[in-house]
Each structure stands twice: as C-alpha cells, then as structure tokens.
Motif scaffolding. Structure first.
Motif, PDB file in Angstrom:
ATOM      1  N   ASP A   1     -45.358 -65.064  77.952  1.00  0.00           N
ATOM      2  CA  ASP A   1     -46.626 -65.911  77.765  1.00  0.00           C
ATOM      3  C   ASP A   1     -46.604 -67.107  76.989  1.00  0.00           C
ATOM      4  OD1 ASP A   1     -46.544 -62.750  77.869  1.00  0.00           O
ATOM      5  OD2 ASP A   1     -48.671 -62.839  77.490  1.00  0.00           O
ATOM      6  N   THR A   2     -45.670 -67.340  75.976  1.00  0.00           N
ATOM      7  CA  THR A   2     -45.587 -68.399  75.282  1.00  0.00           C
ATOM      8  C   THR A   2     -47.037 -69.092  74.603  1.00  0.00           C
ATOM      9  OG1 THR A   2     -44.031 -69.107  76.862  1.00  0.00           O
ATOM     10  CG2 THR A   2     -44.140 -70.716  75.326  1.00  0.00           C
ATOM     11  N   SER A   3     -47.642 -68.233  74.095  1.00  0.00           N
ATOM     12  CA  SER A   3     -48.898 -68.560  73.820  1.00  0.00           C
ATOM     13  C   SER A   3     -49.176 -68.227  72.201  1.00  0.00           C
ATOM     14  CB  SER A   3     -49.926 -67.414  74.525  1.00  0.00           C
ATOM     15  OG  SER A   3     -49.664 -66.083  74.113  1.00  0.00           O
ATOM     16  N   TRP A   4     -48.223 -68.545  71.599  1.00  0.00           N
ATOM     17  CA  TRP A   4     -48.412 -68.354  70.165  1.00  0.00           C
ATOM     18  C   TRP A   4     -49.667 -69.427  69.604  1.00  0.00           C
ATOM     19  CZ3 TRP A   4     -43.435 -69.714  72.062  1.00  0.00           C
ATOM     20  CH2 TRP A   4     -42.475 -68.741  72.220  1.00  0.00           C
ATOM     21  N   HIS A   5     -49.721 -70.359  70.269  1.00  0.00           N
ATOM     22  CA  HIS A   5     -50.876 -71.432  69.694  1.00  0.00           C
ATOM     23  C   HIS A   5     -52.281 -70.687  69.537  1.00  0.00           C
ATOM     24  CE1 HIS A   5     -50.783 -71.873  73.992  1.00  0.00           C
ATOM     25  NE2 HIS A   5     -51.839 -72.246  73.797  1.00  0.00           N
ATOM     26  N   GLU A   6     -52.494 -69.714  70.469  1.00  0.00           N
ATOM     27  CA  GLU A   6     -53.489 -69.059  70.519  1.00  0.00           C
ATOM     28  C   GLU A   6     -53.894 -68.207  69.301  1.00  0.00           C
ATOM     29  OE1 GLU A   6     -54.069 -66.761  73.892  1.00  0.00           O
ATOM     30  OE2 GLU A   6     -54.067 -68.075  75.411  1.00  0.00           O
TER      31      GLU A   6
ATOM     32  N   TYR B   1     -44.755 -54.274  73.252  1.00  0.00           N
ATOM     33  CA  TYR B   1     -44.687 -52.926  72.796  1.00  0.00           C
ATOM     34  C   TYR B   1     -45.783 -52.576  71.555  1.00  0.00           C
ATOM     35  CZ  TYR B   1     -41.097 -55.527  70.296  1.00  0.00           C
ATOM     36  OH  TYR B   1     -40.587 -56.571  69.321  1.00  0.00           O
ATOM     37  N   ASP B   2     -46.297 -53.766  70.868  1.00  0.00           N
ATOM     38  CA  ASP B   2     -47.287 -53.850  69.971  1.00  0.00           C
ATOM     39  C   ASP B   2     -48.648 -53.276  70.305  1.00  0.00           C
ATOM     40  OD1 ASP B   2     -45.353 -54.440  68.062  1.00  0.00           O
ATOM     41  OD2 ASP B   2     -45.783 -56.511  68.426  1.00  0.00           O
ATOM     42  N   LYS B   3     -49.358 -52.460  69.404  1.00  0.00           N
ATOM     43  CA  LYS B   3     -50.847 -52.416  69.472  1.00  0.00           C
ATOM     44  C   LYS B   3     -51.504 -53.538  68.704  1.00  0.00           C
ATOM     45  CE  LYS B   3     -50.670 -47.594  70.034  1.00  0.00           C
ATOM     46  NZ  LYS B   3     -50.797 -46.160  69.133  1.00  0.00           N
ATOM     47  N   PRO B   4     -52.200 -54.324  69.477  1.00  0.00           N
ATOM     48  CA  PRO B   4     -52.827 -55.633  68.987  1.00  0.00           C
ATOM     49  C   PRO B   4     -53.464 -55.422  67.843  1.00  0.00           C
ATOM     50  CG  PRO B   4     -52.861 -55.814  71.284  1.00  0.00           C
ATOM     51  CD  PRO B   4     -52.236 -54.424  71.159  1.00  0.00           C
ATOM     52  N   LYS B   5     -54.311 -54.482  67.571  1.00  0.00           N
ATOM     53  CA  LYS B   5     -55.123 -54.046  66.420  1.00  0.00           C
ATOM     54  C   LYS B   5     -54.369 -53.661  65.197  1.00  0.00           C
ATOM     55  CE  LYS B   5     -55.680 -49.096  67.741  1.00  0.00           C
ATOM     56  NZ  LYS B   5     -55.047 -48.524  66.507  1.00  0.00           N
ATOM     57  N   ASP B   6     -53.064 -53.330  65.552  1.00  0.00           N
ATOM     58  CA  ASP B   6     -52.450 -52.901  64.288  1.00  0.00           C
ATOM     59  C   ASP B   6     -51.267 -54.028  63.757  1.00  0.00           C
ATOM     60  OD1 ASP B   6     -52.944 -50.291  64.518  1.00  0.00           O
ATOM     61  OD2 ASP B   6     -51.356 -49.754  65.946  1.00  0.00           O
ATOM     62  N   VAL B   7     -51.614 -55.378  64.623  1.00  0.00           N
ATOM     63  CA  VAL B   7     -50.831 -56.623  64.178  1.00  0.00           C
ATOM     64  C   VAL B   7     -51.859 -57.349  63.481  1.00  0.00           C
ATOM     65  CG1 VAL B   7     -49.357 -58.602  65.100  1.00  0.00           C
ATOM     66  CG2 VAL B   7     -49.305 -56.261  66.180  1.00  0.00           C
ATOM     67  N   ALA B   8     -51.446 -57.959  62.188  1.00  0.00           N
ATOM     68  CA  ALA B   8     -52.353 -58.671  61.422  1.00  0.00           C
ATOM     69  C   ALA B   8     -51.595 -60.160  61.486  1.00  0.00           C
ATOM     70  CB  ALA B   8     -52.245 -58.345  60.154  1.00  0.00           C
ATOM     71  N   PHE B   9     -52.590 -61.070  61.060  1.00  0.00           N
ATOM     72  CA  PHE B   9     -52.082 -62.687  60.655  1.00  0.00           C
ATOM     73  C   PHE B   9     -51.389 -62.557  59.501  1.00  0.00           C
ATOM     74  CE2 PHE B   9     -55.419 -63.225  63.553  1.00  0.00           C
ATOM     75  CZ  PHE B   9     -55.067 -64.453  64.225  1.00  0.00           C
TER      76      PHE B   9
ATOM     77  N   GLN C   1     -52.642 -72.234  54.152  1.00  0.00           N
ATOM     78  CA  GLN C   1     -51.353 -71.399  54.497  1.00  0.00           C
ATOM     79  C   GLN C   1     -51.479 -71.226  55.961  1.00  0.00           C
ATOM     80  OE1 GLN C   1     -51.465 -67.827  51.906  1.00  0.00           O
ATOM     81  NE2 GLN C   1     -49.617 -68.592  51.008  1.00  0.00           N
ATOM     82  N   LEU C   2     -50.189 -71.518  56.559  1.00  0.00           N
ATOM     83  CA  LEU C   2     -50.350 -71.196  58.388  1.00  0.00           C
ATOM     84  C   LEU C   2     -50.153 -69.862  58.425  1.00  0.00           C
ATOM     85  CD1 LEU C   2     -50.038 -72.766  60.949  1.00  0.00           C
ATOM     86  CD2 LEU C   2     -47.510 -72.446  60.662  1.00  0.00           C
ATOM     87  N   LEU C   3     -51.041 -69.058  59.305  1.00  0.00           N
ATOM     88  CA  LEU C   3     -50.935 -67.741  59.732  1.00  0.00           C
ATOM     89  C   LEU C   3     -50.702 -67.596  60.928  1.00  0.00           C
ATOM     90  CD1 LEU C   3     -53.977 -66.566  57.665  1.00  0.00           C
ATOM     91  CD2 LEU C   3     -51.600 -66.663  56.742  1.00  0.00           C
ATOM     92  N   ILE C   4     -49.820 -66.762  61.554  1.00  0.00           N
ATOM     93  CA  ILE C   4     -49.386 -66.191  62.910  1.00  0.00           C
ATOM     94  C   ILE C   4     -49.459 -64.842  63.078  1.00  0.00           C
ATOM     95  CG2 ILE C   4     -48.042 -66.574  64.811  1.00  0.00           C
ATOM     96  CD1 ILE C   4     -47.063 -69.217  63.784  1.00  0.00           C
ATOM     97  N   LYS C   5     -50.281 -64.570  64.174  1.00  0.00           N
ATOM     98  CA  LYS C   5     -50.080 -62.986  64.671  1.00  0.00           C
ATOM     99  C   LYS C   5     -49.376 -62.803  65.799  1.00  0.00           C
ATOM    100  CE  LYS C   5     -53.825 -61.196  66.554  1.00  0.00           C
ATOM    101  NZ  LYS C   5     -54.938 -60.161  66.520  1.00  0.00           N
ATOM    102  N   GLN C   6     -48.215 -62.349  65.888  1.00  0.00           N
ATOM    103  CA  GLN C   6     -47.189 -62.377  66.692  1.00  0.00           C
ATOM    104  C   GLN C   6     -47.251 -60.761  67.407  1.00  0.00           C
ATOM    105  OE1 GLN C   6     -43.139 -64.078  66.600  1.00  0.00           O
ATOM    106  NE2 GLN C   6     -43.483 -64.989  64.498  1.00  0.00           N
TER     107      GLN C   6
END
Length: 301
Positions: free
Chosen positions: A203-208, A226-234, A217-222
């Motif tokens: 995807d290479t879509s980290w900028h999204e 295999y992840d459930k997006p709702k379970d991944v936080a910034f 502070q710089l935050l990223i949600k990776q």
C-alpha cells in the motif's frame, strides 16, 4: 549552457565521492562470496503486509500458490503462514537481531521467533542481514528448527555511478537504500533472476495515517493486513529509546522520499537485469513500478 556544464561537473564529482565512500563501506562491512539460491520457479510473489493484501489473499490465492512465495517481517503472526507455507521469509528489522529472551516491549519478535521454531515443518529459507550472525534470534533458529536454511545478504547501502552500483549489486556486495523491507525483498529476488516478480500488499500509504497532536508530537497509525483497524491507535514515533522526542514532520517525509526513491532505483536496476517487477497490489502509491491486475489466473493491464 554554462549552468548545464556546472550541473554536469557537480553531478560527476558527487557520484565520484559517493562511489568512493560506498567502496570503503563495502570493504569494511560486506561479506564477500555471498551466493543467493537459484529460483525454484520462473515467477515469484512478494507479499507485503499492507492492508490491501487481504484483497489479494481473498481473490488471487490460487495465483499466489502457483508462484514461489516470499513473505516478510511479521507474516508468521498470521494464520496464512502455515496455510501458504512460503518457501522464503525475509526479516530486515535490525531490532530482531538485538533482542534476547529478556527483552520487553517487542512481544511480536518473541512471537515471530516462536512461530518459526515451532510451526515451520517444511523447507524454508530465511533471508537475514549479515550482521545478524551470532544474534540470539539466529542462535535460537539454528538450535530449534533444522528445516530453516539461513541465507545471509549484505545490507550495505551503495550509491554512486550507475555502472559502479550495478557491479556491486550484481556481486551481492550491497544494495540500494532499503527504507522498507519490501525494497530489500524485491532487490534480492531481482538478483535471484526470476523472470517476473509480482508485488502484493504494498500500500505504501503511511502518509494517510500521520497526525500531529496538540503538543506537536508526530503520531502514526500503522495498520497491517492482519490487524483490525479499530484496534490500532495513533502512536507517537520517538527518535530515541528514552521516548523524549518524536520525529519531526520534515524528517518523516524525508523518510518517505527515501522509500519511493528506492523503488525508482529498483526499477532501473531490474531493467538492467532484465527482470519484470510488477505491482499487483490492489492499492498502492508506488508509481515507479509497472502496475498490473490479475484476471482469471492471468495478468492483464
């Protein structure tokens, strides 16, 4: 006219300096005589861990199983690992080779190691950088699973004149800057001389997924496939182990520049080696590689 001459002279001396520096790094860091295994098939598929890989696994699993499979980093944490039984696994994360049994905060590395030791009951190659030799991770693999063949590669970054870079690339003495494990995987498969290398889940879509909080502070949600997006936080992206300061926005986009530049260098090198690298990801921001769509077990533009 004068400006063109100046730019050409500046480019020559810049390439000369980079070539000399790269040669010094090779002499100091690289292991000589590295040989990569010959391909088992004419086509291979490199599976990135981006969310779009779910589409490919759902819609093109039969195609994937007809190619030689290469998976990367955390793929062993998924149910697909034992289903696909990939012939090749690449781990390029330096943290994997500095941790040990008492390391905390990287439970994923412990789980990956455990999966490799206990679940792999087929012949599989594990590609790792040469500095991994003697690490706890590799010692445990060597003691715990004889079915895994260790294949070392030189991660030394090579820059300079194209002819000089290609000479060292072809000799497996170094590679382009690999800001992501996918660049490493594609480079190694190009050097193994497959006719076609298919890329999925890139995807290479980290900028999204970049945010700045009220404290700058710089935050990223990776998010991985295999992840459930709702379970991944910034989460803050820290510059140091003490977690005192995050990376800046400027440094983050410079890192992304290196990612995309790496793909451009790979495309040029693949053309030189006469290997087709085809981006079959259902979503991808990579514009340097030829895009394809899989239709009924075939490739259609």
């Amino acid at each position: 006219m004068l400006e063109n001459v100046f730019n050409a002279v500046a480019a020559f001396f810049s390439n000369l300096a980079q070539s000399l520096l790269s040669l010094a790094k090779v002499l100091l860091r690289s292991q000589w005589g590295v040989r990569l295994p010959a391909p088992q098939q004419t086509r291979c598929s490199v599976l990135g861990n981006g969310p779009s890989l779910n589409d490919s696994l759902a819609n093109h699993l039969d195609f994937l199983l007809e190619t030689e499979l290469i998976v990367v980093n955390g793929f062993a944490l998924t149910d697909y690992f034992t289903r696909l039984r990939p012939a090749n696994y690449i781990i390029a994360d330096p943290n994997a080779f500095t941790f040990h049994d008492a390391t905390t905060g990287r439970e994923d590395l412990h789980q990956i190691l455990q999966a490799l030791i206990t679940q792999v009951d087929w012949s599989m190659r594990l590609f790792i950088p040469n500095f991994a030799k003697g690490s706890y991770f590799i010692q445990q693999i060597e003691k715990g699973n004889s079915r895994i063949e260790l294949v070392y590669f030189n991660p030394t970054i090579i820059r300079g004149f194209n002819w000089f870079c290609y000479w060292l690339y072809t000799a497996n003495l170094g590679m382009p800057q690999a800001q992501t494990v996918i660049v490493t995987a594609l480079f190694l498969m190009i050097n193994r001389k497959f006719d076609e290398v298919f890329l999925f889940g890139a995807d290479t879509s980290w900028h999204e997924q970049i945010r700045i909080n009220d404290d700058n502070q710089l935050l990223i949600k990776q998010v991985h496939f295999y992840d459930k997006p709702k379970d991944v936080a910034f989460m803050p992206v820290y510059k140091d182990a003490h977690r005192t300061q995050t990376f800046t926005m400027a440094s983050q986009f410079l890192s992304l520049h290196k990612v995309f530049r790496g793909y451009e260098v790979l495309r040029e090198y693949a053309d030189y080696r006469k290997v087709r690298v085809l981006n079959a990801s259902s979503k991808s921001y990579i514009d340097a590689l030829e895009r394809v769509q899989l239709v009924n077990q075939s490739v259609g533009q």
